[in-house]
Write a protein that holds these residues in place. Structure first.
Motif, mmCIF file in Angstrom:
data_model
loop_
_atom_site.group_PDB
_atom_site.id
_atom_site.type_symbol
_atom_site.label_atom_id
_atom_site.label_comp_id
_atom_site.label_asym_id
_atom_site.label_seq_id
_atom_site.Cartn_x
_atom_site.Cartn_y
_atom_site.Cartn_z
ATOM 1 N N PRO A 307 -26.752 41.901 8.630
ATOM 2 C CA PRO A 307 -25.409 41.129 8.575
ATOM 3 C C PRO A 307 -24.308 42.075 8.201
ATOM 4 O O PRO A 307 -23.187 42.176 8.521
ATOM 5 C CB PRO A 307 -25.245 39.696 8.300
ATOM 6 C CG PRO A 307 -26.979 39.358 8.132
ATOM 7 C CD PRO A 307 -27.660 40.505 7.837
ATOM 8 N N ALA A 308 -24.554 42.985 6.932
ATOM 9 C CA ALA A 308 -23.691 43.519 6.371
ATOM 10 C C ALA A 308 -23.304 44.778 7.186
ATOM 11 O O ALA A 308 -22.357 45.462 6.827
ATOM 12 C CB ALA A 308 -24.149 44.123 4.809
ATOM 13 N N ASN A 309 -24.133 45.242 8.118
ATOM 14 C CA ASN A 309 -23.883 46.418 8.684
ATOM 15 C C ASN A 309 -23.471 46.013 10.444
ATOM 16 O O ASN A 309 -23.415 47.034 11.092
ATOM 17 C CB ASN A 309 -25.046 47.367 8.820
ATOM 18 C CG ASN A 309 -25.270 48.016 7.800
ATOM 19 O OD1 ASN A 309 -24.704 48.196 6.832
ATOM 20 N ND2 ASN A 309 -26.791 48.064 7.519
ATOM 21 N N ILE A 310 -22.696 44.817 10.398
ATOM 22 C CA ILE A 310 -22.191 44.573 11.673
ATOM 23 C C ILE A 310 -20.744 44.220 11.338
ATOM 24 O O ILE A 310 -20.568 43.271 10.689
ATOM 25 C CB ILE A 310 -22.928 43.560 12.085
ATOM 26 C CG1 ILE A 310 -24.341 43.859 12.633
ATOM 27 C CG2 ILE A 310 -22.351 42.896 13.632
ATOM 28 C CD1 ILE A 310 -25.128 42.765 13.077
ATOM 29 N N LEU A 311 -19.817 44.818 12.195
ATOM 30 C CA LEU A 311 -18.487 44.465 11.795
ATOM 31 C C LEU A 311 -18.017 43.559 12.722
ATOM 32 O O LEU A 311 -18.185 43.795 14.136
ATOM 33 C CB LEU A 311 -17.705 45.703 11.755
ATOM 34 C CG LEU A 311 -16.371 45.694 10.895
ATOM 35 C CD1 LEU A 311 -16.331 45.326 9.505
ATOM 36 C CD2 LEU A 311 -15.528 46.987 11.182
ATOM 37 N N VAL A 312 -17.338 42.296 12.594
ATOM 38 C CA VAL A 312 -16.639 41.312 13.514
ATOM 39 C C VAL A 312 -15.165 41.551 13.502
ATOM 40 O O VAL A 312 -14.545 41.288 12.483
ATOM 41 C CB VAL A 312 -17.206 40.114 13.228
ATOM 42 C CG1 VAL A 312 -16.557 39.055 14.282
ATOM 43 C CG2 VAL A 312 -18.549 39.888 13.197
ATOM 44 N N ASP A 313 -14.733 41.877 14.636
ATOM 45 C CA ASP A 313 -13.204 41.723 14.913
ATOM 46 C C ASP A 313 -12.743 40.236 15.085
ATOM 47 O O ASP A 313 -13.016 39.711 15.983
ATOM 48 C CB ASP A 313 -12.847 42.402 16.246
ATOM 49 C CG ASP A 313 -11.211 42.920 16.171
ATOM 50 O OD1 ASP A 313 -10.565 42.134 15.628
ATOM 51 O OD2 ASP A 313 -10.704 43.639 16.927
ATOM 52 N N LEU A 314 -11.739 39.911 14.167
ATOM 53 C CA LEU A 314 -11.382 38.488 14.091
ATOM 54 C C LEU A 314 -10.555 38.270 15.195
ATOM 55 O O LEU A 314 -10.456 37.089 15.375
ATOM 56 C CB LEU A 314 -10.756 38.198 12.701
ATOM 57 C CG LEU A 314 -11.722 38.435 11.392
ATOM 58 C CD1 LEU A 314 -11.065 38.273 10.251
ATOM 59 C CD2 LEU A 314 -13.019 37.440 11.593
ATOM 60 N N ASP A 315 -9.816 39.034 15.664
ATOM 61 C CA ASP A 315 -8.898 39.077 16.954
ATOM 62 C C ASP A 315 -9.654 38.906 18.149
ATOM 63 O O ASP A 315 -9.316 37.777 18.923
ATOM 64 C CB ASP A 315 -7.705 40.001 16.950
ATOM 65 C CG ASP A 315 -7.058 39.861 15.759
ATOM 66 O OD1 ASP A 315 -6.777 38.823 14.910
ATOM 67 O OD2 ASP A 315 -6.409 40.961 15.055
#
Length: 434
Positions: A307-315
């Motif tokens: 999970p720490a190596n997956i970036l989620v765009d909140l928009d």
């Protein structure tokens, strides 16, 4: 007559005085007169010894406290001159340091942070990655530290004044450093702003002495293997973080990566919600599967999916795969050196000392899906996973989701699905159960 007569006392001679007995007091005075010289000599000897000892001790203390000056040996005519120690010049803050004294950024965006980053920032994982693999990969061979290469600026070697390299000056002119996003075993990652258009970026640096594998870019430029592999998978695909440019400084390899305006790594995204619903987890998991399939189609194995190596765009809700510091070339044979996070390693590595790339990826994907829908790691820290281990899942999950997690976490690597099997799974495709 008949009695014994006492002896007669001798009579003194005529003309001599009769001796008188000495009184007792006179005898004592005579003895004292005889002993006084003896005791006087003893007392004087003791006082002299005590005084001489105290003076000697005082002289010894003064001698110790007195600074000693070393006498320089005489030099001959042909003796070489003594080298002088010069003070090292203070370096100006480099491109990875701000004027407030922040340390140089070095490490991946998924490195473990010292504190939980705020919402909307690229954060790091709970466990720092293990040292990178030692297996031989194409393009190994590290250039010398004096050979400056860059993907953006030519000749970033040390300048004439040995303070800031040309690449460092260019980096300072192009970007403005911000807050610390994460840190770990490989260094730190900082948020930055591109001065030309105000776009947010992330600046990641890796010390040169920690780069073990080097490769070649399509134009023939020698670069760290992480940059070579990231350039292969990030071009033309939005599911992987984009590499904007990179520079090679005398002591650091600096990478400029894209960073959404409002983003959060999946670890903190899950922690803020305790767990994800199956609908949200399905959408994110599908995006991760597509990113992993894209990397394998390019011949790249990530080896540190968590999970720490997956970036989620909140928009937009888009997921991006980041941190290729442990990645390597994909091969069909088994790997005998591990790179990544230990708690995500497959059981064949802990028990047999080897693993296959795709099977190990499926295992880490199963742990990732369990963390999304359950909010925790399926195996406790330090727990030994046995071959007859039974994985317990909450009953609130659908049967399709439970079957998919158990399938990915099969103890034998041959029993696990492939990436194509996961993409075609009914739960991933959101096909209702008949």
């Amino acid at each position: 007559p008949g009695r014994a007569m006492p002896p007669a006392r001798p009579r003194p001679r005529a003309g001599l005085p009769r001796p008188r007995p000495c009184p007792r007091a006179s005898r004592r005075g005579l003895a004292s007169a005889r002993l006084w010289p003896y005791w006087r000599w003893r007392c004087w000897a003791g006082i002299s010894a005590w005084a001489s000892g105290g003076i000697a001790a005082l002289c010894l203390r003064l001698a110790r406290a007195r600074p000693r000056t070393r006498r320089r040996p005489r030099r001959g005519v042909h003796s070489p001159p003594r080298p002088r120690h010069r003070r090292r010049p203070r370096h100006l803050p480099g491109p990875a340091e701000d004027t407030r004294g922040a340390a140089a950024p070095a490490a991946s965006a998924a490195a473990s942070p010292a504190r939980a980053p705020p919402s909307g920032s690229a954060a790091a994982g709970p466990e720092p990655p293990v040292s990178r693999s030692q297996e031989r990969t194409p393009g190994d061979g590290r250039p010398g530290a004096g050979e400056g290469r860059s993907g953006a600026v030519a000749g970033p070697g040390p300048s004439a004044d040995s303070r800031v390299s040309p690449a460092g000056k260019a980096l300072q002119e192009r970007y403005r450093l911000g807050s610390l996003l994460g840190r770990g075993g490989f260094g730190r990652v900082f948020a930055a702003t591109r001065l030309s258009d105000g776009a947010p970026v992330a600046i990641k640096g890796v010390p040169r002495n920690r780069v073990r594998h080097w490769g070649e870019l399509p134009d023939g430029t020698s670069a760290p293997l992480e940059i070579v592999l990231l350039a292969k998978v990030s071009t033309g695909f939005s599911g992987v973080v984009q590499l904007l440019e990179w520079l090679e400084l005398p002591k650091y390899i600096v990478m400029v990566l894209e960073r959404p305006e409002r983003c959060q790594d999946l670890r903190h995204f899950i922690r803020a919600r305790r767990l994800l619903s199956e609908e949200v987890a399905r959408e994110l998991f599908r995006q991760v599967l597509e990113a992993v399939r894209h990397c394998t189609s390019c011949g790249v194995l990530h080896r540190d999916i968590k999970p720490a190596n997956i970036l989620v765009d909140l928009d937009t809700g888009q997921a991006k795969l980041i941190d290729f510091g442990c990645s390597t070339y994909l091969q069909d044979t088994a790997y005998t050196h591990f790179a990544g996070t230990r708690s995500y390693s497959p059981p064949e590595w802990t028990q047999l000392g080897l693993y296959y790339g795709e099977a190990a990826t499926i295992w880490s994907l199963g742990i990732l899906l369990h963390q999304m829908v359950c909010g925790e790691h399926p195996f406790r820290r330090g727990q030994n996973i046995t071959w007859d281990h039974q994985l317990s899942l909450p009953q609130r999950l659908s049967q399709e989701c439970q079957d998919l997690i158990r399938w990915c976490l099969s103890m034998h690597f041959l029993d696990r699905p492939t990436l194509e099997d996961l993409l075609c799974d009914p739960w991933v495709q959101d096909i209702p159960h008949p």
